[in-house]
Design an enzyme around this catalytic site. Sequence first.
Site, PDB file in Angstrom:
ATOM      1  N   SER A   1       0.829  -1.193   0.000  1.00  0.00           N
ATOM      2  CA  SER A   1       0.000   0.000   0.000  1.00  0.00           C
ATOM      3  C   SER A   1       0.879   1.265   0.000  1.00  0.00           C
ATOM      4  O   SER A   1       1.709   1.438  -0.889  1.00  0.00           O
ATOM      5  CB  SER A   1      -0.944  -0.053   1.208  1.00  0.00           C
ATOM      6  OG  SER A   1      -1.933   0.933   1.145  1.00  0.00           O
TER       7      SER A   1
ATOM      8  N   HIS B   1      -2.537  -1.267  -4.294  1.00  0.00           N
ATOM      9  CA  HIS B   1      -3.992  -1.299  -4.444  1.00  0.00           C
ATOM     10  C   HIS B   1      -4.520   0.128  -4.380  1.00  0.00           C
ATOM     11  O   HIS B   1      -3.763   1.071  -4.193  1.00  0.00           O
ATOM     12  CB  HIS B   1      -4.651  -2.195  -3.388  1.00  0.00           C
ATOM     13  CG  HIS B   1      -4.475  -1.732  -1.970  1.00  0.00           C
ATOM     14  ND1 HIS B   1      -4.973  -2.422  -0.884  1.00  0.00           N
ATOM     15  CD2 HIS B   1      -3.866  -0.634  -1.422  1.00  0.00           C
ATOM     16  CE1 HIS B   1      -4.684  -1.796   0.234  1.00  0.00           C
ATOM     17  NE2 HIS B   1      -4.017  -0.707  -0.065  1.00  0.00           N
TER      18      HIS B   1
END
EC number: 3.4.21.92
Length: 210
Positions: free
Chosen positions: A111, A136
């Site tokens: 992330s 993501h």
Amino acid sequence: MSDTQQSAPDIFNTGLVPMVVEQSARGERAYDIFSRLLKERVIFLVGPVEDYQANLLVAQLLFLESENPDKDVHLYINSPGGSVTAGLAIYDTMQFIKPDVATLCVGQAASMGALLLAAGAEGKRHALPNSRMMIHQPLGGFQGQATDIDIHAREILSMRDRLNTILAHHTGQDIETIRQDTDRDNFMAAEAAAQYGLIDRVLTSRGASE
């Protein structure tokens, strides 16, 4: 990625941080291991990305720039990600200061951790062989009036576009590829991350970084 503030664990009060004792003409001096490595321009992003840790990293980056603006800073990352705004504070400071920031993933960079790994100086972004990366889109969960939910939804879409633009810039991938690849959790081993452009090299030994 989340834009919620998390409390940072106070690892210094757990008694688990090793101390290093150095001898000098003035006698002994003890440092915690992180302070000692800071003298060598090595800093750490370990655990969730949140405001407290971001403030510490920003302060360390600015301090090391003031110490020597022409010498690299080495940022070791082992993080599952976390707050978008905290991560962007670190990112902007990395780009703002004069020294190159070399990044190295140990364990995982997911992330916001992956974005910060990719944001290192070109040619100086590395990962160890058994580390993993994950990219993501931002996560968000909101409650309240419909109007407020709509405001937050539009903000998270704007933030997603901003993060995708940053990843595209540092990886060399086109924006549509980034948009598709971040639609769901996208895990990569170290070699795959190098091919994708998140890092430049996979390091197998100390000499490989030289």
